[in-house]
Motif scaffolding. Structure first.
Motif, short mmCIF file in Angstrom:
data_model
loop_
_atom_site.label_atom_id
_atom_site.label_comp_id
_atom_site.label_asym_id
_atom_site.label_seq_id
_atom_site.Cartn_x
_atom_site.Cartn_y
_atom_site.Cartn_z
N LEU A 50 -59.07 0.83 -2.22
CA LEU A 50 -57.94 0.85 -1.30
C LEU A 50 -56.69 0.27 -1.95
CD1 LEU A 50 -59.64 -0.20 2.06
CD2 LEU A 50 -58.80 2.08 1.42
N TYR A 51 -56.83 -0.83 -2.67
CA TYR A 51 -55.68 -1.42 -3.36
C TYR A 51 -55.15 -0.43 -4.39
CZ TYR A 51 -52.81 -5.02 -5.59
OH TYR A 51 -51.76 -5.74 -6.08
N HIS A 52 -56.07 0.22 -5.10
CA HIS A 52 -55.67 1.22 -6.10
C HIS A 52 -54.90 2.38 -5.46
CE1 HIS A 52 -56.13 4.68 -8.74
NE2 HIS A 52 -56.96 5.24 -7.89
N ALA A 53 -55.39 2.84 -4.32
CA ALA A 53 -54.77 4.01 -3.69
C ALA A 53 -53.44 3.67 -3.03
CB ALA A 53 -55.73 4.61 -2.65
N LEU A 54 -53.31 2.45 -2.50
CA LEU A 54 -52.13 2.11 -1.72
C LEU A 54 -51.03 1.44 -2.52
CD1 LEU A 54 -53.89 0.82 1.52
CD2 LEU A 54 -52.93 3.08 1.10
N ILE A 55 -51.40 0.62 -3.51
CA ILE A 55 -50.40 -0.22 -4.18
C ILE A 55 -50.37 0.02 -5.69
CG2 ILE A 55 -49.65 -2.62 -4.52
CD1 ILE A 55 -51.11 -3.35 -2.01
N GLY A 56 -51.41 0.61 -6.23
CA GLY A 56 -51.58 0.66 -7.68
C GLY A 56 -50.44 1.29 -8.43
N LEU A 92 -45.74 -13.66 -6.91
CA LEU A 92 -46.25 -12.47 -7.61
C LEU A 92 -46.81 -11.41 -6.66
CD1 LEU A 92 -48.11 -13.78 -10.81
CD2 LEU A 92 -45.98 -12.49 -10.68
N LEU A 93 -47.70 -11.80 -5.75
CA LEU A 93 -48.42 -10.80 -4.95
C LEU A 93 -47.50 -10.12 -3.94
CD1 LEU A 93 -51.20 -9.54 -4.42
CD2 LEU A 93 -51.54 -11.29 -2.65
N ILE A 94 -46.77 -10.91 -3.16
CA ILE A 94 -45.91 -10.33 -2.11
C ILE A 94 -44.79 -9.48 -2.72
CG2 ILE A 94 -44.32 -10.90 -0.24
CD1 ILE A 94 -46.11 -13.28 0.41
N PRO A 95 -44.15 -9.89 -3.82
CA PRO A 95 -43.19 -8.98 -4.44
C PRO A 95 -43.83 -7.66 -4.89
CG PRO A 95 -42.84 -11.20 -5.24
CD PRO A 95 -44.09 -11.24 -4.42
N GLY A 96 -45.09 -7.70 -5.24
CA GLY A 96 -45.77 -6.46 -5.60
C GLY A 96 -45.87 -5.51 -4.42
N PHE A 97 -46.18 -6.05 -3.24
CA PHE A 97 -46.19 -5.21 -2.03
C PHE A 97 -44.79 -4.64 -1.77
CE2 PHE A 97 -50.08 -7.57 -1.21
CZ PHE A 97 -50.89 -6.60 -0.64
N ALA A 98 -43.77 -5.47 -1.98
CA ALA A 98 -42.41 -5.01 -1.73
C ALA A 98 -42.03 -3.88 -2.69
CB ALA A 98 -41.43 -6.17 -1.87
N SER A 104 -43.94 -1.81 -3.95
CA SER A 104 -44.72 -0.62 -3.61
C SER A 104 -44.18 0.07 -2.37
CB SER A 104 -46.19 -1.00 -3.37
OG SER A 104 -46.74 -1.54 -4.55
N GLY A 105 -43.15 -0.52 -1.75
CA GLY A 105 -42.55 0.11 -0.58
C GLY A 105 -43.11 -0.37 0.73
N TRP A 106 -44.01 -1.33 0.71
CA TRP A 106 -44.61 -1.84 1.96
C TRP A 106 -43.72 -2.88 2.63
CZ3 TRP A 106 -49.51 -0.48 3.97
CH2 TRP A 106 -50.21 0.47 3.20
N LEU A 107 -42.82 -3.49 1.88
CA LEU A 107 -41.92 -4.50 2.43
C LEU A 107 -40.51 -4.23 1.93
CD1 LEU A 107 -44.06 -7.73 1.77
CD2 LEU A 107 -43.77 -6.56 3.97
N ASP A 108 -39.57 -4.82 2.62
CA ASP A 108 -38.17 -4.72 2.21
C ASP A 108 -37.97 -5.54 0.93
OD1 ASP A 108 -35.50 -4.39 1.99
OD2 ASP A 108 -34.96 -5.63 3.72
#
Length: 920
Positions: free
Chosen positions: A408-414, A466-472, A474-478
C-alpha cells in the motif's frame, strides 16, 4: 523488448529455486548437518543489508551526487570494526535471554517492559514500511523497463490496478515463502536455517549480477577504466566537480551525518538485528564476518562509478540514473545480461523483504498482539489447553498484513521519492532505537521512562522532518508548510527546524531527533528511579561479557513443577515443554521447581512470546520475585571471585608444574655435565697419556740401546718430536677451550681480506692434501671480502675445517670444495666434502668437546668404524672463536658433493674512506 511471459517464468523460477534451497537448508539442519554453522554463510547473510537500494540506487546516487553513495557502506564497515566488542555483547545477551527481536532486546534491557517493547514494535512497523515499499518499487520499475524497453514510461501506481501489478504477486509469493520457512517453529529464537541459507545464496546472486553488468560497462562497452574515464572527461563537462566531495549534499556535515546514519541503522534495522544477533550460531563467526562483510561491500561497489559514468554517457538511451544498471545492457541490445540483472535486483529486494518481514512479524506478534489477547478476558485463553496454534496463526497473519502494508505504501506514496530517498527515511527512523540500545548496553543508569520518552520524542521529530514532508510531496498534504511552516511559523519548517538551514534533510533530521532522543533519555534517567527488575536487567546487560553473567540465576521465588509444566505446555506445546523441563509431572505434584527450571521456563516463553509477556506468565505461577540488583551483583561478584580464585590456582599449578619440569631438566643437565666432566677428564688423560707413553717408550729404547743404526735412531727421534708437537698442540687446544669458556681469550681484530686468508690456509694444508690424495677445489670471488677478525685465529679455524674435510672425504676420488660468497650483510665460507656426511642427529653434537664421528674407512692402519686421529676439540674451539668474532658456524645440508658441509659466516666490515689494505 522481452515478452511478459518470459520474464515472469524466469522470475518465478528463481523464487521457486529459493524454496528448494530453503527446504534443503532445513533438511540439513534436521539431519544435524547444518549449513549455516559457517562463518562464511553468516557473513553472506549479513549482506542482506545490500537491498535494491544498493543494486539500483547506489548507481543513481553516484550519478547525481558523486561519492556520497560510499557513506552508506562505510557506516556498516565502521560498525563491523567495532563488532567484536559491540555485536558480540548483543549476541551473548540474546543467547542468554532467548531474545527474538530488537523490540524484545530493548524491552528486556529496561525491566522487560511490555509497553516499551510495543513502542519499539510500532515504530519499527512505521519505519520499515517505506523500506519494503522501496523493494516493491524496484521490482515494479525493473520489470516494466525490461519488458517495455526502449519505452521507459513507467506505469502509474494505483490500488485499482493492483491485480496487474507484478509487485503485488511477488508479495504474495514471498508471504507463502516466509510462512513456510519463517514460522515453522513457535520458538522465534530458534534459527531459521533454511531461510538463512536462501539469503546467503541470494547474496551471491546479486553480487555476481552486479559484477557482470559492471564488467560489461567497463570492458565491453569501453576498453577499460582508462578508456571510460577518457570518454567521460571529453563528453561530460565538469566531471571532476560532479564526483568531488563538495557535491555531497550538506558538504562536510552531510558527509558526517550520512556516515553516522548508516552506522546506527546497520545496528538497529530489524533485519540486521535478525541476521547479526538472532540467527548467529557461534559468536566466533564474527571474527571472519568483521572482515569478510566489508570485503563484500567493497566488491559490490567496485563498479558503481563506472556504471554511473557509462550510463551518463549513454544519454537518453539509458534513462533515469536509478535504472542505469538495467538500461545499459538493454541499450546495447543484449538479451541474457538484462535478465541476469533483473534476477540480481529481484534477489536484492526479496532477501530484504523476507528477513524484514520475519523480524517485524515476530515483533507484532510478541509485543503488540499477544499482550492484548492475554488481557482480553472474554477470549478465555487461560482455559485453553494448547495455544501454540493460535500463536503460529497470529504470526502468519502478521506476515501477510506487513507485506500488504508495504505494498500500500508502494502504491500510494512510492512515486514521490527515489530509491535512495526511501531508504534514508527508514534509516533515520531505525536510528531512533540506537540511544536506548547502545546506552543500555554500557550505562547501568539508563531507565525505562527515559528510553521510552526519548524514543517517542525522537520519532515525532523524525516524522515531522522526514515522513510528513514525504506525504506532502506525494500530494496527500498541502506542501506550503514545508516552505513556510505550519500556520506560518517558519521556525517549525520541517527542513529548517528552528532556523537551522543549509543542511541536507537527512543530517538535519538525524541531528534534531538524536538531540531530543539522547537528551531526554539521559535527563530523565538521571532524575528518576529504576524498578528492581530494571536494575536487575541493567546489571545483566552491562556485565554481559563477564563469563559468570550467563550463569547467574535471577529467581528467588517458588513454583510447583506441575504448574510450571502446564503453563509451558499451554503456550509451547508438549514436545517443546518436555525438551525444556523433562517428563511431565503427575497431577497434584507439589514438588518445588528449581530456580534453574524457572529460568529455563521463562526463557522458553520469551522465545515464543517475548520477554514482557513471558514475565507476566511466569509471575502468574511463581510465588516470589526475581532478585534485585544488589543480589544479582553479589552473585556476579561472588562468581567472579570464584572464577578468579580458580584461575589463580590453575596459574599457580601451571607455574609449579613448569618449575618442576625446569628442575627435572636442570637435574638431567647436571647429570649430563657430571658425565661430560668425567668423560672429559678421562679423555684428556687418555689423549695426554698416548703421546707421553710413545715419547717415553722411544726415549727408553734410545737410552738402553748401545749399538743402534743411525737411521733407526733418526726415525725414533722424529717420532718423539712428532708426538711432542702433538702433545703441545693438545695442551694448547685445551688451554684455548678453557679461555673460550671463561671468556679470557684475547683476540686482536683488524680489517682482513677473507680471500687472502683462505689462500694462505690452503697453502698451509696443500702438502697434507697431497699426502692424503684429496682434490681441493676453490670458488672465490675476484674482489676482496673485508671482515673484522683476528687473522691468526681465523686462519686456525679455516685450517681446522679443511683438515676435517680431508679426513672425512670419500676413499675413492676424494674431493673437497671451499666456496666463499657474500650473503646479505655477511660473507659465507662453505667447506664441503664427498664423504658419508653428517646425519641430522649429529649436527650439533659435533660441536661438543671430544665428540667425534666414526669414520667407516681405514686410515693409517685404523680398523673401520673407529674415530679418526684427532682430539675432538677442533670444532668446539672453532665455533667459540667465530662466535667471539660476531659470526656463526654450523652444519648444513650439502649442495654439490653430497658429504659433510660446514658453513662459517662473518659480518662484512664497514666501509672506510681510506682502507689500509688487507691483512696478510
Amino acid at each position: 523488448m522481452r515478452s511478459d511471459i518470459t520474464v515472469l517464468i524466469v522470475a518465478f523460477s528463481y523464487l521457486a529455486l529459493l524454496f528448494v534451497i530453503a527446504a534443503w537448508g532445513d533438511r540439513r539442519a534436521e539431519q544435524r548437518r547444518s549449513l549455516v554453522n559457517s562463518p562464511t554463510v553468516y557473513a553472506l547473510s549479513i549482506a542482506v543489508y545490500c537491498t535494491a537500494w544498493t543494486f539500483y540506487g547506489s548507481v543513481g546516487r553516484a550519478a547525481t551526487t558523486g561519492l556520497s553513495f560510499l557513506l552508506i557502506y562505510l557506516g556498516p564497515t565502521l560498525a563491523m570494526l567495532c563488532g567484536w566488542m559491540l555485536i558480540r555483547k548483543m549476541i551473548r545477551i540474546a543467547r542468554a535471554q532467548r531474545i527474538t527481536s530488537i523490540a524484545d532486546f530493548i524491552s528486556a534491557r529496561y525491566g522487560k517492559s511490555g509497553g516499551l517493547g510495543a513502542l519499539v514494535a510500532l515504530i519499527a512497523v512505521i519505519a520499515i514500511m517505506p523500506y519494503i515499499a522501496l523493494q516493491l518499487k524496484a521490482i515494479t520499475v525493473s520489470y516494466a523497463i525490461l519488458t517495455e524497453y526502449p519505452d521507459q514510461t513507467l506505469p502509474a501506481l494505483s490500488l485499482s490496478g493492483f491485480l496487474s501489478d507484478k509487485a503485488f504477486w511477488v508479495s504474495l509469493v514471498l508471504a507463502v515463502f516466509i510462512i513456510l520457512f519463517g514460522t515453522r517453529h513457535l520458538d522465534a529464537s530458534e534459527r531459521h536455517e533454511g531461510m538463512v541459507t536462501a539469503i546467503a545464496f541470494e547474496s551471491l546472486v546479486k553480487l555476481f549480477a552486479f559484477l557482470s553488468v559492471g564488467f560489461f560497462a567497463t570492458f565491453v562497452l569501453y576498453s577499460g577504466p582508462h578508456d571510460l574515464m577518457a570518454s567521460a572527461a571529453v563528453e561530460l563537462p565538469h566531471l571532476g566537480q560532479r564526483f568531488g566531495l563538495d557535491q555531497i549534499p550538506g558538504g562536510a556535515l552531510g558527509w558526517f551525518g550520512t556516515l553516522m546514519l548508516a552506522t546506527l541503522a546497520f545496528i538497529t534495522l530489524p533485519r540486521q538485528f535478525q541476521v547479526l544477533v538472532v540467527e548467529n550460531v557461534n559468536e566466533q563467526h564474527l571474527r571472519r564476518a568483521c572482515w569478510l562483510f566489508p570485503l563484500y561491500l567493497l566488491l559490490i561497489n567496485l563498479f558503481v562509478i563506472p556504471i554511473a559514468l557509462a550510463g551518463l554517457l549513454g544519454g537518453s538511451a539509458t534513462g533515469e540514473p536509478d535504472n542505469f544498471v538495467l538500461t545499459l545492457p538493454l541499450s546495447a541490445g543484449l538479451q541474457a545480461l538484462p535478465l541476469l540483472v533483473f534476477i540480481g535486483g529481484l534477489s536484492a529486494a526479496t532477501s530484504m523483504m523476507i528477513v524484514e518481514t520475519i523480524a517485524l512479524s515476530t515483533m507484532v506478534s510478541n509485543q503488540l498482539v499477544m499482550p492484548l489477547l492475554l488481557r482480553w478476558r472474554s477470549l478465555q485463553l487461560a482455559s485453553r489447553p494448547d495455544l501454540s496454534g493460535w500463536l503460529l496463526g497470529i504470526r502468519r497473519v502478521a506476515i501477510i498484513l506487513i507485506l500488504i502494508l508495504g505494498y500500500l505504501y508502494h502504491a500510494l506514496i512510492g512515486e514521490a521519492y527515489s530509491l535512495v530517498t526511501i531508504g534514508l527515511v527508514s534509516f533515520a527512523a531505525a536510528a531512533q532505537f540506537a540511544p536506548a540500545l547502545l546506552l543500555g548496553l554500557y550505562w547501568r543508569g539508563a531507565s525505562r521512562n527515559g528510553a521510552a520518552i526519548g524514543m517517542i520524542a525522537g520519532t515525532l521529530v523524525w516524522a515531522w522532518t522526514l515522513l510528513i514532508p514525504g506525504f506532502a510531496l506525494s500530494g496527500w498534504l498541502d506542501v506550503s508548510f514545508i516552505e513556510h511552516g505550519p500556520f506560518g511559523i517558519e521556525l517549525l519548517r520541517p527542513y529548517a527546524l528552528f532556523g537551522l538551514e543549509g543542511w541536507d534533510i537527512y543530517t538535519h533530521a538525524l541531528f534534531w531527533s538524536m538531540l531530543v532522543n539522547v537528551g531526554l533519555l539521559v535527563g530523565i534517567s538521571l532524575f528518576s528511579r529504576q524498578s528492581h527488575m530494571e536494575q536487575t536487567q541493567a546489571a545483566l546487560f552491562t556485565n554481559a561479557l563477564r563469563p559468570e553473567a550467563e550463569q547467574a540465576p535471577i529467581w528467588q521465588g517458588q513454583a510447583s513443577r506441575y504448574e510450571l509444566f502446564m503453563l509451558l505446555s499451554r503456550y509451547l506445546g508438549l514436545p517443546a515443554t518436555r525438551r525444556l523441563l523433562g517428563q511431565q509431572p503427575e497431577p497434584g505434584d507439589d514438588s518445588a521447581a528449581t530456580p534453574a527450571m524457572i529460568a529455563a521456563a521463562e526463557q522458553g516463553l520469551t522465545g515464543a512470546l517475548g520477554s514482557a509477556t513471558a514475565r507476566i506468565l511466569i509471575n502468574s505461577v511463581v510465588r516470589g520475585e526475581a532478585l534485585d540488583m544488589p543480589s544479582i551483583l553479589s552473585i556476579l561478584d561472588t562468581t567472579s571471585q570464584t572464577l578468579e580464585y580458580n584461575r589463580r590456582l590453575e596459574q599457580k599449578s601451571s607455574e609449579l608444574a613448569q618449575i618442576g619440569e625446569e628442575l627435572r631438566s636442570a637435574n638431567e643437565r647436571l647429570r649430563e655435565l657430571d658425565r661430560l666432566k668425567d668423560e672429559f677428564v678421562a679423555m684428556v688423560s687418555h689423549e695426554l697419556r698416548t703421546p707421553l707413553t710413545s715419547i717415553r717408550a722411544f726415549a727408553e729404547i734410545l737410552h738402553d740401546a748401545e749399538a743402534m743404526p743411525a737411521e733407526k735412531q733418526q726415525h725414533f727421534l722424529e717420532i718423539i718430536v712428532r708426538e711432542s708437537e702433538r702433545l703441545s698442540r693438545l695442551i694448547e687446544e685445551i688451554l684455548d677451550l678453557a679461555r673460550l669458556e671463561s671468556g679470557r681469550m684475547t683476540l686482536n681484530p683488524e680489517r682482513c681480506d677473507l680471500v687472502e686468508l683462505v689462500q694462505q690456509s690452503v697453502d698451509a694444508v696443500t702438502r697434507l692434501y697431497e699426502d692424503r690424495a684429496v682434490e681441493l677445489a676453490l670458488k672465490l670471488p675476484d674482489s676482496s671480502c673485508m671482515v673484522i677478525a683476528d687473522p691468526d685465529r681465523l686462519q686456525q679455524v679455516l685450517i681446522n675445517l679443511l683438515d676435517n674435510a680431508s679426513k672425512f672425504a670419500s676413499d675413492a676420488d676424494s674431493q673437497v670444495l671451499l666456496t666463499l660468497a657474500p650473503h646479505k650483510r655477511h660473507y659465507r665460507i662453505r667447506v664441503e666434502d664427498n664423504g658419508p656426511g653428517i646425519v641430522e642427529a649429529e649436527r650439533e653434537k659435533v660441536f661438543e668437546k671430544f665428540h667425534q664421528i666414526e669414520q667407516a674407512r681405514k686410515e693409517e692402519g685404523q680398523p673401520a668404524g673407529t674415530r679418526p686421529r684427532g682430539t675432538g676439540l677442533g670444532l668446539p674451539i672453532s665455533r667459540g672463536i667465530i662466535s667471539h668474532l660476531g659470526g656463526r658456524l654450523w652444519v648444513d645440508d650439502p649442495q654439490q658433493l653430497g658429504g659433510a658441509c660446514l658453513i662459517m659466516e662473518l659480518p662484512k666490515a664497514p666501509e672506510e674512506d681510506n682502507p689500509s689494505g688487507s691483512c696478510g
